[in-house]
Each structure stands twice: as structure tokens, then as C-alpha cells.
Scaffold this motif. Sequence first.
Motif, short mmCIF file in Angstrom:
data_model
loop_
_atom_site.label_atom_id
_atom_site.label_comp_id
_atom_site.label_asym_id
_atom_site.label_seq_id
_atom_site.Cartn_x
_atom_site.Cartn_y
_atom_site.Cartn_z
N VAL A 78 23.11 -81.93 50.18
CA VAL A 78 23.49 -80.73 50.91
C VAL A 78 25.00 -80.47 50.80
O VAL A 78 25.46 -79.35 51.00
CB VAL A 78 23.05 -80.84 52.39
N LEU A 79 25.76 -81.50 50.42
CA LEU A 79 27.21 -81.32 50.26
C LEU A 79 27.54 -80.20 49.28
O LEU A 79 28.56 -79.53 49.42
CB LEU A 79 27.87 -82.61 49.79
N TRP A 80 26.66 -80.00 48.29
CA TRP A 80 26.92 -78.95 47.30
C TRP A 80 26.97 -77.58 47.94
O TRP A 80 27.63 -76.67 47.44
CB TRP A 80 25.88 -78.99 46.19
N SER A 81 26.29 -77.39 49.08
CA SER A 81 26.31 -76.10 49.77
C SER A 81 27.69 -75.78 50.34
O SER A 81 28.00 -74.63 50.60
CB SER A 81 25.25 -76.06 50.87
N TYR A 82 28.51 -76.78 50.55
CA TYR A 82 29.86 -76.57 51.06
C TYR A 82 30.64 -75.62 50.16
O TYR A 82 31.44 -74.83 50.64
CB TYR A 82 30.58 -77.92 51.14
N ASN A 107 19.21 -83.50 39.05
CA ASN A 107 18.36 -82.30 39.03
C ASN A 107 18.25 -81.69 40.42
O ASN A 107 18.31 -80.47 40.59
CB ASN A 107 16.96 -82.64 38.51
N ILE A 108 18.09 -82.54 41.42
CA ILE A 108 17.99 -82.06 42.81
C ILE A 108 19.31 -81.43 43.23
O ILE A 108 19.34 -80.34 43.81
CB ILE A 108 17.61 -83.23 43.76
N GLU A 109 20.40 -82.10 42.92
CA GLU A 109 21.72 -81.58 43.28
C GLU A 109 21.99 -80.23 42.60
O GLU A 109 22.56 -79.33 43.20
CB GLU A 109 22.81 -82.58 42.92
N LYS A 110 21.55 -80.10 41.37
CA LYS A 110 21.73 -78.85 40.63
C LYS A 110 21.05 -77.70 41.35
O LYS A 110 21.57 -76.58 41.40
CB LYS A 110 21.19 -79.01 39.21
#
Length: 137
Positions: A78-82, A107-110
Motif C-alpha cells: 500500500v506504500l505505493w499509493s503514497y 507484480n502485486i506492487e506494480k
Amino acid sequence: MRFEDSSFSKSLSYDKVILDFGSYYLFDDFFIMEVNEGIHFNWDKLNILLDSLRTYYGNHKTLAYIANRVNSYSIDPVLWSYFDKDDSILIAASIVSYRDSTYINANIEKQMASIPIKRALSLEEAINWVLQLKEFN
């Protein structure tokens, strides 16, 4: 392969910063992060990293990020949403995977990120991709 063991460490100019949870290497338009074994990379660690980057680069610099995943650690995807909400310092990222499990996690983070993420199988592939980004050329 750790950055300091690569040929890039001898051919590129960089500064190194050591934090409690890992080390990162600073270049003109990107940085490489190597998180320590067994760490859980969460909001607190992200904020420490971003504060450190802004101290070094200033508040208006845009960067690409290379996650050189040489160690086994966990990350809150979820950090990528930052970076949707931030006046974002990051414009692109590459995740270097040395294990199948890391590649699957990438893949999930992407899927969670709004910035472009390149999954790479080597540090060389990731650095070459970052150096070709149109934002830096």
C-alpha cells in the motif's frame, strides 16, 4: 548482486547513505535502495527515507527509484499509493528480483502503484531502464 559489488559502483559517481533499515546510493536522477535482511518496510521507514532524500536533493527534485532486493524483507504494498498523494519525488521505479517470490511480489506492487514500475532481473537491466527514461533525457 549488491550495488557495491557491481561494475556500476566503479563507473558511476554516487553518495552512500546508511540508515538503520538499509543503505541507499544517490545519483543525479535516481537512487538505489538495498533494505536489510528481515526488515518490514512500512510507513515509518518510508517517511525516514523520504525525509533523507529531500534533505539531499531538495523539495522539488524528481527521481527514479531502484529497489535492489538482494535481501529478504517484507514491504507494505500500500506504500505505493503514497506517491499518488505526494507532490511526488518519485516518477518511476524498478524492482530488481533475484528470487521468484520477489518477482511475484513485484507484480502485486506494480498493480498498487500509479507510477511506472519496471520489474527487472538484474541491476544492470534496472539501471539501463532508468537511464533511458524520457523524463531524464
